[in-house]
Design a protein around this motif. Structure first.
Motif, mmCIF file in Angstrom:
data_model
loop_
_atom_site.group_PDB
_atom_site.id
_atom_site.type_symbol
_atom_site.label_atom_id
_atom_site.label_comp_id
_atom_site.label_asym_id
_atom_site.label_seq_id
_atom_site.Cartn_x
_atom_site.Cartn_y
_atom_site.Cartn_z
ATOM 1 N N UNK A 1 0.848 -1.192 0.000
ATOM 2 C CA UNK A 1 0.000 0.000 0.000
ATOM 3 C C UNK A 1 0.881 1.239 0.000
ATOM 4 N N UNK A 2 0.504 2.248 -0.749
ATOM 5 C CA UNK A 2 1.285 3.480 -0.838
ATOM 6 C C UNK A 2 1.198 4.296 0.452
ATOM 7 N N UNK A 3 2.099 5.264 0.588
ATOM 8 C CA UNK A 3 2.141 6.129 1.765
ATOM 9 C C UNK A 3 0.959 7.093 1.762
ATOM 10 N N UNK A 4 0.600 7.581 2.942
ATOM 11 C CA UNK A 4 -0.472 8.568 3.074
ATOM 12 C C UNK A 4 0.044 9.912 2.587
ATOM 13 N N UNK A 5 -0.784 10.654 1.893
ATOM 14 C CA UNK A 5 -0.390 11.960 1.366
ATOM 15 C C UNK A 5 -0.241 12.997 2.477
ATOM 16 N N UNK A 6 0.431 14.100 2.148
ATOM 17 C CA UNK A 6 0.664 15.182 3.110
ATOM 18 C C UNK A 6 -0.637 15.933 3.384
ATOM 19 N N UNK A 7 -0.719 16.536 4.571
ATOM 20 C CA UNK A 7 -1.887 17.334 4.945
ATOM 21 C C UNK A 7 -1.873 18.630 4.152
ATOM 22 N N UNK A 8 -3.023 19.060 3.696
ATOM 23 C CA UNK A 8 -3.112 20.286 2.919
ATOM 24 C C UNK A 8 -2.888 21.533 3.767
ATOM 25 N N UNK A 9 -2.620 22.648 3.104
ATOM 26 C CA UNK A 9 -2.375 23.920 3.792
ATOM 27 C C UNK A 9 -3.687 24.478 4.334
ATOM 28 N N UNK A 10 -3.563 25.346 5.380
ATOM 29 C CA UNK A 10 -4.737 26.016 5.934
ATOM 30 C C UNK A 10 -5.239 27.051 4.936
ATOM 31 N N UNK A 11 -6.522 27.301 4.950
ATOM 32 C CA UNK A 11 -7.097 28.310 4.072
ATOM 33 C C UNK A 11 -6.767 29.719 4.542
ATOM 34 N N UNK A 12 -6.976 30.694 3.673
ATOM 35 C CA UNK A 12 -6.704 32.092 4.013
ATOM 36 C C UNK A 12 -7.724 32.590 5.024
ATOM 37 N N UNK A 13 -7.300 33.617 5.827
ATOM 38 C CA UNK A 13 -8.184 34.219 6.812
ATOM 39 C C UNK A 13 -9.188 35.099 6.086
ATOM 40 N N UNK A 14 -10.412 35.087 6.516
ATOM 41 C CA UNK A 14 -11.450 35.908 5.895
ATOM 42 C C UNK A 14 -11.270 37.390 6.215
ATOM 43 N N UNK A 15 -11.884 38.243 5.405
ATOM 44 C CA UNK A 15 -11.824 39.690 5.624
ATOM 45 C C UNK A 15 -12.611 40.068 6.877
ATOM 46 N N UNK A 16 -12.216 41.218 7.497
ATOM 47 C CA UNK A 16 -12.920 41.726 8.670
ATOM 48 C C UNK A 16 -14.264 42.287 8.214
ATOM 49 N N UNK A 17 -15.287 42.031 8.971
ATOM 50 C CA UNK A 17 -16.621 42.534 8.621
ATOM 51 C C UNK A 17 -16.734 44.040 8.825
ATOM 52 N N UNK A 18 -17.745 44.642 8.226
ATOM 53 C CA UNK A 18 -17.989 46.081 8.372
ATOM 54 C C UNK A 18 -18.391 46.398 9.809
ATOM 55 N N UNK A 19 -17.978 47.602 10.281
ATOM 56 C CA UNK A 19 -18.321 48.022 11.634
ATOM 57 C C UNK A 19 -19.767 48.491 11.639
#
Length: 88
Positions: A44-62
């Motif tokens: 059986x082949x090796x397990x793949x690497x964990x993916x990168x974290x997603x980008x942080x979302x924009x700050x909401x309007x005040x």
């Protein structure tokens, strides 16, 4: 075991050779060999690497600033000028 005596050659009558004999029959086809064994299953082949974290979302309007409340009944409002204002 006694030795086999050598064959004795006897000459035939002199004269031309006879006609060639007929061709012999073709021999039987040989048997087919056995099929080989199936090979082993690969590892059986090796397990793949964990993916990168997603980008942080924009700050909401005040939100809007709330309105100033009304003074209560019988309340005196005192306005204190800022300490840095000239002329006071």
């Amino acid at each position: 075991m006694p030795a086999t005596p050598a064959p004795v050659t006897v000459p035939g009558p002199a004269g031309p050779a006879g006609p060639q004999g007929e061709t012999g029959n073709t021999g039987s086809t040989g048997s087919t060999g056995n099929t080989g064994n199936t090979g082993n299953t690969g590892s059986t082949g090796s397990t793949g690497a964990t993916g990168s974290d997603g980008s942080k979302g924009d700050t909401g309007d005040q939100g809007n600033t709330g309105r100033t409340g009304k003074p209560g009944t019988g309340t005196t409002v005192i306005v204190v000028p800022p300490a840095s204002s000239p002329g006071y």
